[in-house]
Design an enzyme around this catalytic site. Structure first.
Site, mmCIF file in Angstrom:
data_model
loop_
_atom_site.group_PDB
_atom_site.id
_atom_site.type_symbol
_atom_site.label_atom_id
_atom_site.label_comp_id
_atom_site.label_asym_id
_atom_site.label_seq_id
_atom_site.Cartn_x
_atom_site.Cartn_y
_atom_site.Cartn_z
ATOM 1 N N GLU A 107 0.834 -1.204 0.000
ATOM 2 C CA GLU A 107 0.000 0.000 0.000
ATOM 3 C C GLU A 107 0.869 1.253 0.000
ATOM 4 O O GLU A 107 2.070 1.184 0.249
ATOM 5 C CB GLU A 107 -0.938 0.013 1.216
ATOM 6 C CG GLU A 107 -0.486 -0.875 2.335
ATOM 7 C CD GLU A 107 -1.431 -0.961 3.511
ATOM 8 O OE1 GLU A 107 -1.377 -0.065 4.343
ATOM 9 O OE2 GLU A 107 -2.181 -1.955 3.581
ATOM 10 N N LYS A 109 2.708 4.448 1.196
ATOM 11 C CA LYS A 109 3.205 4.970 2.471
ATOM 12 C C LYS A 109 2.845 6.447 2.497
ATOM 13 O O LYS A 109 3.462 7.268 1.821
ATOM 14 C CB LYS A 109 4.712 4.766 2.589
ATOM 15 C CG LYS A 109 5.239 5.170 3.946
ATOM 16 C CD LYS A 109 6.668 4.673 4.111
ATOM 17 C CE LYS A 109 7.225 4.966 5.498
ATOM 18 N NZ LYS A 109 7.041 6.298 5.985
ATOM 19 N N ASP A 111 2.523 10.197 3.520
ATOM 20 C CA ASP A 111 3.472 11.071 4.210
ATOM 21 C C ASP A 111 2.726 12.078 5.081
ATOM 22 O O ASP A 111 2.496 13.218 4.707
ATOM 23 C CB ASP A 111 4.335 11.801 3.168
ATOM 24 C CG ASP A 111 5.677 12.174 3.747
ATOM 25 O OD1 ASP A 111 5.946 11.800 4.906
ATOM 26 O OD2 ASP A 111 6.446 12.849 3.049
ATOM 27 N N TYR A 216 -5.096 2.424 8.001
ATOM 28 C CA TYR A 216 -4.429 1.276 7.388
ATOM 29 C C TYR A 216 -4.019 0.183 8.366
ATOM 30 O O TYR A 216 -3.295 -0.731 8.008
ATOM 31 C CB TYR A 216 -3.201 1.724 6.586
ATOM 32 C CG TYR A 216 -2.254 2.624 7.366
ATOM 33 C CD1 TYR A 216 -1.559 2.162 8.464
ATOM 34 C CD2 TYR A 216 -2.048 3.941 6.964
ATOM 35 C CE1 TYR A 216 -0.701 2.974 9.167
ATOM 36 C CE2 TYR A 216 -1.183 4.769 7.663
ATOM 37 C CZ TYR A 216 -0.518 4.279 8.764
ATOM 38 O OH TYR A 216 0.328 5.090 9.461
ATOM 39 N N LYS A 305 11.280 2.971 0.541
ATOM 40 C CA LYS A 305 11.320 4.437 0.427
ATOM 41 C C LYS A 305 11.712 4.840 -0.984
ATOM 42 O O LYS A 305 12.720 4.356 -1.511
ATOM 43 C CB LYS A 305 12.358 5.002 1.407
ATOM 44 C CG LYS A 305 11.952 4.889 2.866
ATOM 45 C CD LYS A 305 10.953 5.979 3.211
ATOM 46 C CE LYS A 305 10.930 6.324 4.673
ATOM 47 N NZ LYS A 305 11.998 7.028 5.212
ATOM 48 N N CYS A 399 32.942 41.216 -1.266
ATOM 49 C CA CYS A 399 31.569 40.903 -0.832
ATOM 50 C C CYS A 399 30.559 41.461 -1.842
ATOM 51 O O CYS A 399 30.669 42.623 -2.234
ATOM 52 C CB CYS A 399 31.342 41.515 0.550
ATOM 53 S SG CYS A 399 29.621 41.445 1.073
ATOM 54 N N CYS A 402 28.722 44.592 0.177
ATOM 55 C CA CYS A 402 29.399 45.817 0.624
ATOM 56 C C CYS A 402 30.727 46.048 -0.092
ATOM 57 O O CYS A 402 31.410 47.038 0.170
ATOM 58 C CB CYS A 402 29.619 45.783 2.132
ATOM 59 S SG CYS A 402 30.859 44.570 2.638
ATOM 60 N N CYS A 417 32.632 37.538 4.577
ATOM 61 C CA CYS A 417 32.779 38.982 4.523
ATOM 62 C C CYS A 417 33.127 39.389 5.943
ATOM 63 O O CYS A 417 32.370 39.102 6.872
ATOM 64 C CB CYS A 417 31.471 39.652 4.090
ATOM 65 S SG CYS A 417 31.561 41.434 4.288
ATOM 66 N N CYS A 422 28.864 45.340 7.200
ATOM 67 C CA CYS A 422 28.249 44.931 5.936
ATOM 68 C C CYS A 422 26.722 44.902 6.125
ATOM 69 O O CYS A 422 26.217 44.221 7.030
ATOM 70 C CB CYS A 422 28.753 43.552 5.545
ATOM 71 S SG CYS A 422 27.848 42.847 4.160
#
Ligand code: IVH
Length: 662
Positions: A107, A109, A111, A216, A305, A399, A402, A417, A422
């Site tokens: 069946e 699974k 979630d 189930y 799975k 960066c 800045c 950075c 900044c």
């Protein structure tokens, strides 16, 4: 009147069943609403006929302070996992070797989250979450609102059914859309959304989330005269429960099961609910009993799975984001695609080394998937599909926000950075400080912080507590206004009462998250004591270690940080721990090592008790150790303690000492 009320309830229950379980309504929405309204009016006029299981109660109403704990009559077990054909085959072979040929049921699974629901004399009684498998939480008020779940059934004996409460994809999309409009954090997937909804203390909220359930498992199937699982599904169906009949099928061998798995793999994203695999169960109860259980899982069932879905798309660009610590993370901008049920436009690239190693170029066709089924990541580039226009990515030297030069951490593969001013760092760190797990200041999410920063009202964490100087300006800002301002100020005021651990978590000390913050608060109690702590003292604390210790020392050595702490203090921010006060005891102030297997405590548990009693728990024995507590099969640590003349204590003596305390 009682008669009419009952008639309405029965009819509405039947319509609910036809609509939500059979998916075949026999009445228009308008007529349904009319009958429901009539019942509501009658119930209001005749409260003596109130019934908690009336169809009018599906809209919720109960508000709880907390969920009661309930012990399951029989543990709710989890399942072992298999990930491919070979593993599934070996699961089946093992069974067949033990008991001969068997019939299986496979069946979906689902979630969502596992739930046990019980009925007493045909009436819904209680719904309990799985919890730790032994004790769960009573979430009846919320599960009651699940439209497809009958509140009355035509079976008079006690009954327990188990299954999964889930959020259908349609509800998930609607709920997330509403959350987006309200500026609330989005749910990452249907499972999280279902779990979050079931944990609501206000059942009206849960009712609006549009949850559903598939049933189930019938733990006492034999008591009802059944001898196999498939029949139990059909029996539950006959009582009005929603079972996944289309995708619950009997099979005779592994190859048939595998075919079914392939069929489901092909359609899983078209189903109206999320599934993360296929559950395979031995059908016959007698054979199930013969096979029995391992310590945690039945030997007669297993979960296959699904692998994470992988898809190709074009990596259009790479852009960088700067976090609150200054860490610079590269991200991929993707040609949008649907992946594992949601639209994806960005993916993680982690760091420069990974981009190089995987030879990911701008313009490449790349394979993407969701790590842990949530966060999209680039798996690899498909170099065969290059046409010469792809460009290797060159990591910049400044960066992106800045333009300050960036440096690469010697130990990590990340660039940082290092400009403390900044704007990206400032905004991220203020937002982190205000976030739910830290100081929990409502109304100060990242967008607000960004806007306030741009206006020059928030340039550092401590500015939060001086925001009132901009009252007039803020109240006049469009999209804010006086009411939001008042709420924000109230929330800022309330945050001053937070304890040291929340504050420490919010400060953004490198390596110090919520767990380390708690440990530090528990150990030092006050900010002043922590600020005085030395490197050796810090690194000896369990779960702290030298890197974190170094982070803490560096943080408090910084002039700017010390100034910030002082300003927070002046503003009245609490600098003390709320974590349970340490009890004075024989162990207080002693450095203790625990070794070997203790009879009555797990190692971690013993260490937690010792810390509670004010001991410093350490993992290695040295001259500084005051005491070694040893259990069975203690080895080198005990020898070393004896060699160094460190006091030792058997676990029996330890227990006696603990008892003396009481
Ligand atoms: S049977 C003893 N059937 O998967 C049998 N579980 O890891 C117990 N689940 O905790 C479970 N769909 O929450 C079973 N059709 C299904 C399922 C299912 C989802 C979940 C359930 C369980 C977990 C097992």
């Amino acid at each position: 009147m009682k008669k009419r009320i009952e008639e309405l309830r029965n009819r509405l229950n039947q319509y609910n069943y036809e609509y939500h379980v059979l998916d075949a309504p026999t009445i228009s929405d308008l007529d349904y609403d009319k009958l429901l309204r009539e019942l509501m009016d009658l119930e209001a006029a005749y409260p003596e006929y109130d019934d908690p299981n009336s169809p009018t109660k599906k809209v919720g109403g109960q508000v709880l302070d907390a969920f009661d704990k309930v012990e399951h009559k029989r543990p709710m077990l989890s399942l072992g996992n298999v990930f491919n054909y070979e593993e599934l085959k070996s699961f089946c072979t093992k069974i067949e070797q033990e008991v001969g040929e068997v019939e299986y049921v496979a069946e979906c699974k689902i979630d969502g989250l596992a739930m046990s629901v019980s009925y007493l004399q045909g009436q819904f009684l209680q719904a309990v979450t799985r919890g730790d498998g032994v004790v769960g939480e009573d979430v009846s008020a919320n599960v009651r609102t699940v439209k497809s779940l009958p509140m009355k059934i035509g079976y008079d004996q006690n009954l327990e059914i188990r299954g999964e409460i889930y959020m259908p994809k349609k509800s998930f999309e609607r709920v997330n859309k509403e959350r987006e409009e309200n500026g609330e954090e989005l749910f990452a997937n249907c499972r999280n959304a279902a779990a979050g909804s079931i944990r609501q203390l206000d059942s009206k909220i849960a009712a609006r989330r549009g949850l559903d359930g598939f049933w189930y498992h019938l733990p006492d199937g034999e008591l009802y005269g059944l001898d196999n699982h498939y029949d139990s599904l059909m029996w539950m169906k006959s009582l009005g429960f929603k079972v996944n009949e289309v995708y619950s099928r009997k099979f005779q061998n592994v190859d048939e099961i595998w075919q079914f798995i392939e069929e489901l793999s092909a359609v899983r994203y078209d189903l109206p609910y999320d599934i993360d695999g296929v559950v395979i169960k031995v059908n016959s109860y007698a054979v199930q009993r013969q096979l029995g259980f391992t310590s945690r899982t039945p030997k007669w069932a297993v979960a296959y799975k699904f692998p994470a879905e992988e898809k190709e798309t074009v990596l259009e660009d790479i852009f960088l984001t700067v976090g609150r610590t200054g860490k610079i993370t590269p991200n991929a901008q993707l040609k949008p695609l649907f992946l594992a049920g949601t639209k994806v436009s960005f993916a993680q690239l982690h760091n420069e080394d990974i981009i190089k190693e995987k030879d990911i170029r701008i313009g490449d066709v790349v394979v993407v998937r969701k790590a842990g089924d949530i966060i999209p990541e680039v798996v690899r580039s498909v170099s065969e599909k290059r046409d010469g226009t792809q460009k290797p990515y060159i990591f910049p030297s400044v960066c992106p926000v800045c333009a300050h030069p960036i440096v690469r951490d010697a130990k990590e593969a990340h660039y940082f950075c290092i400009n403390p001013d900044c704007p990206a760092r400032v905004v991220e760190s203020i937002a982190h400080f205000a976030s739910r797990d830290c100081m929990n200041i409502d109304g100060l999410g990242i967008k607000k912080v960004e806007a306030f920063h741009q206006m020059g009202w928030l340039n550092a964490i401590e500015d939060i507590y001086r925001i009132s100087q901009f009252e007039t300006e803020i109240c006049e800002t469009s999209g804010f206004g006086e009411k939001s301002y008042r709420n924000l100020v109230a929330s800022i005021e309330a945050s001053k009462q937070n304890s040291l651990e929340k504050l420490l978590n919010g400060l953004g000390i490198r390596q110090v998250g919520d767990k380390a913050a708690k440990i530090l608060a528990q150990r030092f109690h006050t900010m002043d004591a922590l600020m005085k702590a030395e490197f050796d003292e810090l690194q000896e604390i369990r779960d702290i270690g030298p890197i974190t210790a170094q982070g803490i020392i560096a943080f408090f050595a910084d002039e700017g940080n010390r100034r910030m702490i002082n300003r927070l203090k002046e503003a009245g921010v609490c600098m003390e721990a709320s974590v349970t006060r340490i009890e004075e005891s024989f162990f207080t102030g002693k450095t203790v090592v625990v070794t070997g297997t203790l009879k009555s405590y797990g190692r971690k548990e013993a260490e937690a008790v010792l810390e509670q009693l004010g001991a410093k728990v350490s993992s290695s024995v040295s001259k500084k150790t005051d005491l070694v507590i040893y259990g069975e099969s203690a080895g080198s640590k005990l020898d070393k303690a004896r060699k160094l003349n460190v006091a030792v204590m058997s676990d029996d003596e330890f227990e006696t000492k603990l008892k003396e305390r009481q």
